[in-house]
Design a protein around this motif. Structure first.
Motif, PDB file in Angstrom:
ATOM      1  N   MET A 165       5.069   2.028  -4.306  1.00  0.00           N
ATOM      2  CA  MET A 165       3.947   2.935  -4.292  1.00  0.00           C
ATOM      3  C   MET A 165       2.839   2.321  -5.139  1.00  0.00           C
ATOM      4  O   MET A 165       3.056   1.997  -6.299  1.00  0.00           O
ATOM      5  N   ASP A 166       1.691   2.149  -4.540  1.00  0.00           N
ATOM      6  CA  ASP A 166       0.537   1.596  -5.240  1.00  0.00           C
ATOM      7  C   ASP A 166      -0.236   2.756  -5.860  1.00  0.00           C
ATOM      8  O   ASP A 166      -0.991   3.449  -5.176  1.00  0.00           O
ATOM      9  N   THR A 167      -0.015   2.989  -7.141  1.00  0.00           N
ATOM     10  CA  THR A 167      -0.667   4.113  -7.813  1.00  0.00           C
ATOM     11  C   THR A 167      -2.161   3.872  -7.990  1.00  0.00           C
ATOM     12  O   THR A 167      -2.905   4.824  -8.207  1.00  0.00           O
ATOM     13  N   GLU A 211      10.344   9.609  -0.658  1.00  0.00           N
ATOM     14  CA  GLU A 211       9.205   8.832  -0.157  1.00  0.00           C
ATOM     15  C   GLU A 211       9.692   7.732   0.779  1.00  0.00           C
ATOM     16  O   GLU A 211       9.074   7.478   1.823  1.00  0.00           O
ATOM     17  N   ARG A 212      10.801   7.087   0.429  1.00  0.00           N
ATOM     18  CA  ARG A 212      11.351   6.037   1.301  1.00  0.00           C
ATOM     19  C   ARG A 212      11.828   6.629   2.625  1.00  0.00           C
ATOM     20  O   ARG A 212      11.622   6.046   3.692  1.00  0.00           O
ATOM     21  N   ALA A 222       9.192   3.498  -4.848  1.00  0.00           N
ATOM     22  CA  ALA A 222       9.143   4.778  -4.156  1.00  0.00           C
ATOM     23  C   ALA A 222      10.445   5.524  -4.429  1.00  0.00           C
ATOM     24  O   ALA A 222      11.512   4.915  -4.510  1.00  0.00           O
ATOM     25  N   ASP A 250      -1.256   6.389  -4.505  1.00  0.00           N
ATOM     26  CA  ASP A 250       0.166   6.344  -4.145  1.00  0.00           C
ATOM     27  C   ASP A 250       0.387   5.872  -2.703  1.00  0.00           C
ATOM     28  O   ASP A 250       1.186   6.420  -1.963  1.00  0.00           O
ATOM     29  N   ARG A 251      -0.324   4.849  -2.335  1.00  0.00           N
ATOM     30  CA  ARG A 251      -0.156   4.251  -1.005  1.00  0.00           C
ATOM     31  C   ARG A 251       1.177   3.506  -0.959  1.00  0.00           C
ATOM     32  O   ARG A 251       1.499   2.720  -1.841  1.00  0.00           O
ATOM     33  N   LEU A 252       1.957   3.769   0.065  1.00  0.00           N
ATOM     34  CA  LEU A 252       3.274   3.164   0.201  1.00  0.00           C
ATOM     35  C   LEU A 252       3.172   1.839   0.940  1.00  0.00           C
ATOM     36  O   LEU A 252       2.507   1.730   1.962  1.00  0.00           O
TER      37      LEU A 252
END
Length: 63
Positions: free
Chosen positions: A1-3, A45-46, A41, A7-9
């Motif tokens: 997750m790119d905070t 989320e996964r 993640a 929070d882009r996965l």
């Protein structure tokens, strides 16, 4: 997750200099993320990402 990107996965694809190269789970262009702004993640989320990926493949007629 790119905070650093709401929070882009993304899937880890490798290193790009001091950054990590990530790619959307469903495919698409990679982006670079600051390693300190990336977290694993969580299981839910996964799971959501895997379901979305499989749905996308199914709609394309692929198993």
């Amino acid at each position: 997750m790119d905070t650093g990107r709401d929070d882009r996965l993304g899937e880890f694809r490798g290193l790009a200099g001091p950054y990590w190269a990530l790619r959307p789970v469903r495919g698409g262009p990679e982006w670079e993320a600051e390693p300190r702004e990336v977290r694993l993640a969580d299981p839910m989320e996964r799971l959501r990402a895997e379901i979305a990926r499989r749905n996308a493949l199914s709609s394309e007629g692929r198993p």
